[in-house]
Design a protein around this motif. Sequence first.
Motif, mmCIF file in Angstrom:
data_model
loop_
_atom_site.group_PDB
_atom_site.id
_atom_site.type_symbol
_atom_site.label_atom_id
_atom_site.label_comp_id
_atom_site.label_asym_id
_atom_site.label_seq_id
_atom_site.Cartn_x
_atom_site.Cartn_y
_atom_site.Cartn_z
ATOM 1 N N TYR A 107 11.044 -3.737 4.093
ATOM 2 C CA TYR A 107 11.731 -3.250 2.898
ATOM 3 C C TYR A 107 11.579 -1.741 2.808
ATOM 4 O O TYR A 107 10.464 -1.215 2.801
ATOM 5 C CB TYR A 107 11.161 -3.922 1.652
ATOM 6 N N GLU A 158 12.641 1.688 0.607
ATOM 7 C CA GLU A 158 13.152 2.207 -0.676
ATOM 8 C C GLU A 158 12.332 3.440 -1.056
ATOM 9 O O GLU A 158 11.099 3.399 -1.022
ATOM 10 C CB GLU A 158 13.040 1.130 -1.753
ATOM 11 N N ARG A 180 10.947 0.264 -5.867
ATOM 12 C CA ARG A 180 10.170 -0.189 -4.704
ATOM 13 C C ARG A 180 9.044 -1.131 -5.130
ATOM 14 O O ARG A 180 8.838 -2.180 -4.522
ATOM 15 C CB ARG A 180 9.606 1.018 -3.962
ATOM 16 N N TYR A 190 9.102 -5.015 -4.050
ATOM 17 C CA TYR A 190 8.015 -5.309 -3.111
ATOM 18 C C TYR A 190 7.151 -6.467 -3.612
ATOM 19 O O TYR A 190 6.789 -7.368 -2.844
ATOM 20 C CB TYR A 190 7.160 -4.058 -2.909
ATOM 21 N N LEU A 208 6.382 -2.249 4.165
ATOM 22 C CA LEU A 208 6.959 -1.368 3.152
ATOM 23 C C LEU A 208 7.134 0.046 3.699
ATOM 24 O O LEU A 208 6.198 0.642 4.225
ATOM 25 C CB LEU A 208 6.048 -1.343 1.923
ATOM 26 N N HIS A 210 8.779 4.067 2.812
ATOM 27 C CA HIS A 210 9.179 4.967 1.731
ATOM 28 C C HIS A 210 10.395 5.812 2.095
ATOM 29 O O HIS A 210 10.968 6.476 1.233
ATOM 30 C CB HIS A 210 8.015 5.891 1.357
#
Length: 224
Positions: free
Chosen positions: A16, A18, A24, A28, A40, A42
């Motif tokens: 993911y 974001e 986020r 998440y 995750l 960024h």
Amino acid sequence: MNEKMLKKLANYRVLYAEDEAGVRKNVYELLGLLFKDVYLAHDGEEAYRLFEEHKPDLVITDIKMPRLSGIELVKKIRQNDAHAQIIIITAYTEVDFMLEAIELSLLRYIVKPITEPKLFDALEKFLQASEKEHLKALAADWFYDILQKSVTHGADMYELTKKEAKFIELLLQKDSIITYAEIEEKLWEGEYMSLNALRLMIKNLRKKLPEGVLKNIQGIGYKL
């Protein structure tokens, strides 16, 4: 999303990406409840690094990110992986974006704001697409599920042991005769394979397969 779909999602890994902290965090946390692993990122560059490192089953990415946009990220992934399952999150609905999205073979796009119904709808599409790849036909209405390590026939499901699953996958991959030597090497992994142990495994496996699908080639091995 029903319980059966939730159980299936728990076997998959998702990446993911974001850059907006508030969005986020919320997404998440939700993905963490649904998936086996969540990676995750960024920004787009971090997302690509994580994709190369982990090869997740699904990528969910925002379109507008620093360092590498969502579109640029997808293009980079597509250079080496034409089949990656990708969902894009966007605030855009312009025709130009839609045309570019079609060219990138996206699984789905979600228009912000992200809601649970929108996300679950996209995840259902992911499951449908994934099942087509993971299900291998054995006979009419009989399938081997690579992910679940099971054989399905209509509404019935037969769970396979580790050796049984490896054996079926070898037969499907090679699409020809698997010799006794190959069976011993791949399934028994260096340990001695007695004839009785092999016969017992085959006997139990045949109870979970359509009649006649597993054939013994005398003195050589087995084939589907």
